[in-house]
Design a protein around this motif. Structure first.
Motif, short mmCIF file in Angstrom:
data_model
loop_
_atom_site.label_atom_id
_atom_site.label_comp_id
_atom_site.label_asym_id
_atom_site.label_seq_id
_atom_site.Cartn_x
_atom_site.Cartn_y
_atom_site.Cartn_z
N TYR A 352 41.67 129.14 -64.74
CA TYR A 352 41.64 130.50 -65.28
C TYR A 352 43.03 131.15 -65.19
N ARG A 354 45.91 129.70 -65.17
CA ARG A 354 46.81 129.11 -66.17
C ARG A 354 46.50 129.65 -67.56
N ARG A 355 45.24 129.76 -67.90
CA ARG A 355 44.86 130.27 -69.21
C ARG A 355 45.20 131.75 -69.34
N ASN A 358 48.76 132.13 -70.16
CA ASN A 358 49.06 131.79 -71.55
C ASN A 358 48.42 132.75 -72.55
N ASN A 359 47.36 133.46 -72.10
CA ASN A 359 46.64 134.36 -72.99
C ASN A 359 46.32 135.64 -72.25
N PHE A 364 38.72 135.07 -73.28
CA PHE A 364 38.82 133.75 -73.86
C PHE A 364 37.67 133.51 -74.83
N LEU A 368 35.30 128.78 -69.33
CA LEU A 368 36.15 127.79 -68.69
C LEU A 368 35.35 126.57 -68.28
#
Length: 386
Positions: A352, A354-355, A358-359, A364, A368
Motif C-alpha cells: 500500500y 508503495r502504491r 506512486n498514486n 486505487f 490490494l
C-alpha cells in the motif's frame, strides 16, 4: 503484580513461530518449553508475559492456585524459559508487532501458527487467546459492547469465568435478516458472555441492514433503540471480529443471505473488502459514502472510537486486508491475530505504501493483493519478524 494494560511499547510483543511452536520471541523476552514440567511453566509464562493476563486469571483458566502460578513463573525464569532484555528507545524495532503497533498506536497479541495448520485449529487458537485477554480486561462496573458473528461466538467458548458486579453486555449491531438462517442464534452468545461475568445482557433486536434509510431513521428515533445504542456508545470495552468476503470460515453476513448476490458484486466493485460491526469498509478504511452503511445498524467507526478499548479479533491471511482496513479506520486499540495474518498485514502495508507513493492523489481502482511470493515469505518462520 503487573499492570493489566501496559502503556509503554516495551510490553507490546509478538510471536515468531518455530517448527515445534515452542519458541516465543517478544520485545521484552523469549520463552521456550521442553520437558513436561517446562511445558506447564511455558504455558503460564506465555499468558503472563505475552498475553498480559493476571495471576488470578491464569489460576482460574489453568485450575491452579495463585501461589502455584507464582512458583511456575519463578521456575520459568530460573530455567531460562524467560529471558528479559531492555532496549534503548533509539533501537530500531523490526518485528511484526512493532511494525503494526507503531503504525497504528495499538496493542497487539500475535498467536503463533506454523504451516500446515487447519483453518479450524487456527480459528480456535486465536479465539482462545482472545477469550483470555478479554476476560482479563473485564472488571466490575464495566459495560462491554459485543458484535455478533462467528468470531465472537467462538470467543464465548474460551472466556475465563470471572465474577463481577454491576456489569453489562450489550449487543452492538442487529443480527436479524428475513433471508438468513443464522439470525436468531446470537442471544445464546450474549447469554454465554453474561454468565461468564455475572453480567446483565441487553440485546438489540433489529435487522443487520434495514431495507431503506427512512425505515432505519424512523426506528432509530424510538426511545428503546436510542437507549441500547447509547449504552453501546458509552461502553468501556468493545469486542468484534473482522468480516471478510473470502474467509475459509465464512462470515455470516456474506454467506448466509444478509446481502444479495447483486449487493456483494456492487460492493466488491466499489473496493469494499469486508466489515466491522456490520459497517462495510474499503481497503483504505473509508466507509461514509458506501450506500448500504446508511442502512446498517452497527456502530460506525466514528462511534466505535468513543469506546476506550476496542478488541478486534482476526485469523488467517484471508482476513489481513479487512483487518488493515479496520486499522486504518481507527476501530481497533487491541488486535488479536495469528502470525500468518499479521505477517500479511505488514506486507500489505508495504504494498500500500508503495502504491500510495506512486498514486498519492486518490483511491486505487482495485483492492490490494500481496503476491504469492510475498505471502509465502511473510509466513515463513525466518521472516516473521521485521
Amino acid at each position: 503484580m503487573r499492570p493489566k494494560v501496559p502503556n509503554d511499547k516495551s510490553h507490546i510483543c509478538t510471536f515468531v513461530p518455530s517448527l515445534d511452536e515452542q519458541t516465543c520471541i517478544a520485545n521484552n523476552g523469549t520463552v521456550s518449553g521442553l520437558s513436561e514440567r517446562k511445558h506447564k511453566a511455558y504455558d503460564v509464562a506465555l499468558l503472563y508475559y505475552v498475553e498480559h493476563a493476571t495471576m488470578e486469571s491464569i489460576a482460574r483458566r489453568m485450575n491452579l492456585s495463585r501461589s502455584t502460578v507464582s512458583r511456575l513463573l519463578s521456575y520459568a525464569r530460573e530455567a531460562g524459559l524467560v529471558r528479559i532484555s531492555m532496549h534503548s528507545p533509539d533501537e530500531e524495532t523490526e518485528n511484526t508487532t512493532s511494525v503494526i503497533g507503531e503504525r497504528f498506536g495499538i496493542r497487539t497479541i500475535i498467536v503463533p501458527v506454523v504451516p500446515p495448520v487447519s483453518e479450524v485449529r487456527r480459528f480456535e487458537k486465536v479465539a482462545s487467546a482472545a477469550g483470555a485477554v478479554i476476560s482479563d480486561a473485564m472488571e466490575s462496573g464495566m459495560t462491554m459492547a459485543l458484535a455478533w458473528g462467528t468470531t465472537t461466538s467462538a470467543i464465548a467458548d474460551y472466556l475465563v469465568p470471572k465474577r463481577t458486579h454491576d456489569t453489562t453486555i450489550v449487543q452492538i449491531d442487529g443480527s436479524s435478516s428475513a433471508r438468513a438462517s443464522s439470525s436468531t442464534y446470537f442471544g445464546d452468545v450474549l447469554s454465554q458472555f453474561g454468565q461468564n461475568f455475572g453480567a446483565r445482557v441487553v440485546g438489540f433486536p433489529v435487522p443487520t441492514f434495514f431495507d431503506s434509510v427512512s425505515t432505519r431513521n424512523a426506528v432509530f428515533r424510538e426511545s428503546s433503540v436510542i437507549a441500547v445504542r447509547d449504552l453501546s456508545q458509552h461502553a468501556d470495552i468493545a469486542v468484534f471480529g473482522i468480516g471478510a468476503f473470502d474467509s475459509p470460515i465464512a462470515s455470516h453476513i456474506y454467506s448466509d443471505g444478509y446481502l444479495t448476490a447483486r449487493e456483494v458484486v456492487e460492493l466488491r466493485s466499489d473496493g469494499v473488502v469486508g466489515d466491522v460491526c456490520g459497517v462495510l469498509l474499503r481497503e483504505d478504511g473509508s466507509w461514509r459514502d458506501i450506500e448500504i452503511n446508511r442502512r446498517a445498524t452497527g456502530l460506525n467507526p466514528d462511534e466505535l472510537k468513543q469506546i476506550p478499548r476496542r478488541f478486534g479479533v482476526a485469523y488467517g491471511p484471508a482476513k489481513a486486508q479487512t483487518t488493515l482496513a479496520a486499522l486504518r479506520a481507527g476501530t481497533i486499540t487491541d488486535l488479536v491475530v495469528d502470525s500468518q495474518c499479521a505477517s500479511q498485514i505488514v506486507e500489505l502495508m508495504r504494498v500500500y505504501d508503495r502504491r500510495q507513493k506512486n498514486n498519492p492523489s486518490g483511491r486505487f481502482s482495485r483492492p490490494l493483493k500481496a503476491t504469492s511470493e510475498h505471502i509465502a515469505s511473510s509466513a515463513s518462520p525466518e521472516n516473521a519478524a521485521f
